[in-house]
Design a protein around this motif. Sequence first.
Motif, PDB file in Angstrom:
ATOM      1  N   SER A   1      11.927  -7.695 -48.044  1.00 20.51           N
ATOM      2  CA  SER A   1      12.238  -8.708 -48.077  1.00 20.51           C
ATOM      3  C   SER A   1      13.051  -8.512 -49.914  1.00 20.51           C
ATOM      4  CB  SER A   1      11.737  -9.841 -48.034  1.00 20.51           C
ATOM      5  OG  SER A   1      11.306 -10.526 -49.985  1.00 20.51           O
ATOM      6  N   THR A   2      14.307  -9.571 -50.444  1.00 18.13           N
ATOM      7  CA  THR A   2      14.900  -8.765 -51.752  1.00 18.13           C
ATOM      8  C   THR A   2      15.088 -10.137 -52.284  1.00 18.13           C
ATOM      9  OG1 THR A   2      16.788  -8.779 -52.611  1.00 18.13           O
ATOM     10  CG2 THR A   2      16.816  -9.533 -50.824  1.00 18.13           C
ATOM     11  N   THR A   3      14.536 -10.515 -53.087  1.00 18.58           N
ATOM     12  CA  THR A   3      14.632 -11.754 -54.125  1.00 18.58           C
ATOM     13  C   THR A   3      15.870 -11.190 -54.729  1.00 18.58           C
ATOM     14  OG1 THR A   3      14.481  -9.824 -56.105  1.00 18.58           O
ATOM     15  CG2 THR A   3      12.586 -11.591 -55.321  1.00 18.58           C
ATOM     16  N   ASP A   4      16.518 -10.435 -54.353  1.00 15.77           N
ATOM     17  CA  ASP A   4      18.718 -11.045 -54.932  1.00 15.77           C
ATOM     18  C   ASP A   4      19.463 -12.173 -54.082  1.00 15.77           C
ATOM     19  OD1 ASP A   4      20.859  -9.539 -56.001  1.00 15.77           O
ATOM     20  OD2 ASP A   4      21.690  -9.200 -54.201  1.00 15.77           O
ATOM     21  N   LEU A   5      19.627 -12.750 -55.043  1.00 16.15           N
ATOM     22  CA  LEU A   5      19.849 -14.340 -54.165  1.00 16.15           C
ATOM     23  C   LEU A   5      21.726 -14.053 -53.476  1.00 16.15           C
ATOM     24  CD1 LEU A   5      19.340 -16.743 -56.730  1.00 16.15           C
ATOM     25  CD2 LEU A   5      18.001 -16.340 -54.390  1.00 16.15           C
ATOM     26  N   ARG A   6      22.256 -13.495 -53.754  1.00 14.41           N
ATOM     27  CA  ARG A   6      23.791 -12.857 -53.558  1.00 14.41           C
ATOM     28  C   ARG A   6      23.272 -12.038 -51.511  1.00 14.41           C
ATOM     29  NH1 ARG A   6      26.710 -15.212 -57.090  1.00 14.41           N
ATOM     30  NH2 ARG A   6      26.547 -14.037 -59.370  1.00 14.41           N
ATOM     31  N   VAL A  20      25.953 -18.591 -56.680  1.00  9.31           N
ATOM     32  CA  VAL A  20      25.816 -18.043 -55.213  1.00  9.31           C
ATOM     33  C   VAL A  20      26.949 -18.907 -54.216  1.00  9.31           C
ATOM     34  CG1 VAL A  20      24.452 -17.000 -53.241  1.00  9.31           C
ATOM     35  CG2 VAL A  20      24.358 -16.385 -55.890  1.00  9.31           C
ATOM     36  N   PHE A  21      25.768 -19.998 -54.244  1.00 13.88           N
ATOM     37  CA  PHE A  21      26.696 -21.050 -53.994  1.00 13.88           C
ATOM     38  C   PHE A  21      28.514 -21.561 -54.370  1.00 13.88           C
ATOM     39  CE2 PHE A  21      22.149 -23.438 -53.026  1.00 13.88           C
ATOM     40  CZ  PHE A  21      22.164 -22.900 -51.671  1.00 13.88           C
TER      41      PHE A  21
END
Length: 168
Positions: free
Chosen positions: A1-6, A50-51
């Motif tokens: 899992s990654t914490t990078d939102l993009r 990001v949104f």
Amino acid sequence: STTDLRNQFEHFLRKPLEGLQPHLVGPIIIGIDALDESASFVDRRELLGVFIDHLNELPPNIRIIMTSRPEGDVMGAFTDKTKTQMLFMSNDDEESLLSDITAYIASLLVDHNKEPLSTFGPEDYRAIARKAEGLFQWAFVVCTTIARSRYRTGREMRKTYGLLMSAT
């Protein structure tokens, strides 16, 4: 899992929805509840970015419904954006929310047979609901703390209630 939102947006939303696109008929609704509670102010800024930057990459039949308190950063992110519509709660809606939270609290303060705890009544439910200020999660934590064990005495639960209600 990654914490990078993009990266998360890409792998959990855009790519899967793009792959499903040939099979999707009609609008698809994605709900994001309590956006204002999603992260710290700093982290939320990245999420909002990001949104704003990437929602237009989703298939055209995708609709996003987000709920949030009118926090400045959230409101600013979506003001004057095309394809964005903001709706605001009226005072009538706030009364409805209080009523919903009160009913939720009543459903939590029950015994093992799902009967209301005799120690608490409608005025207690309403007091907790007012103190929750619209936050179902806060009401849940308070109620589960009060009734943590079904074998606690009414006196112990009442004492816990008093402590929680007197806290700021």
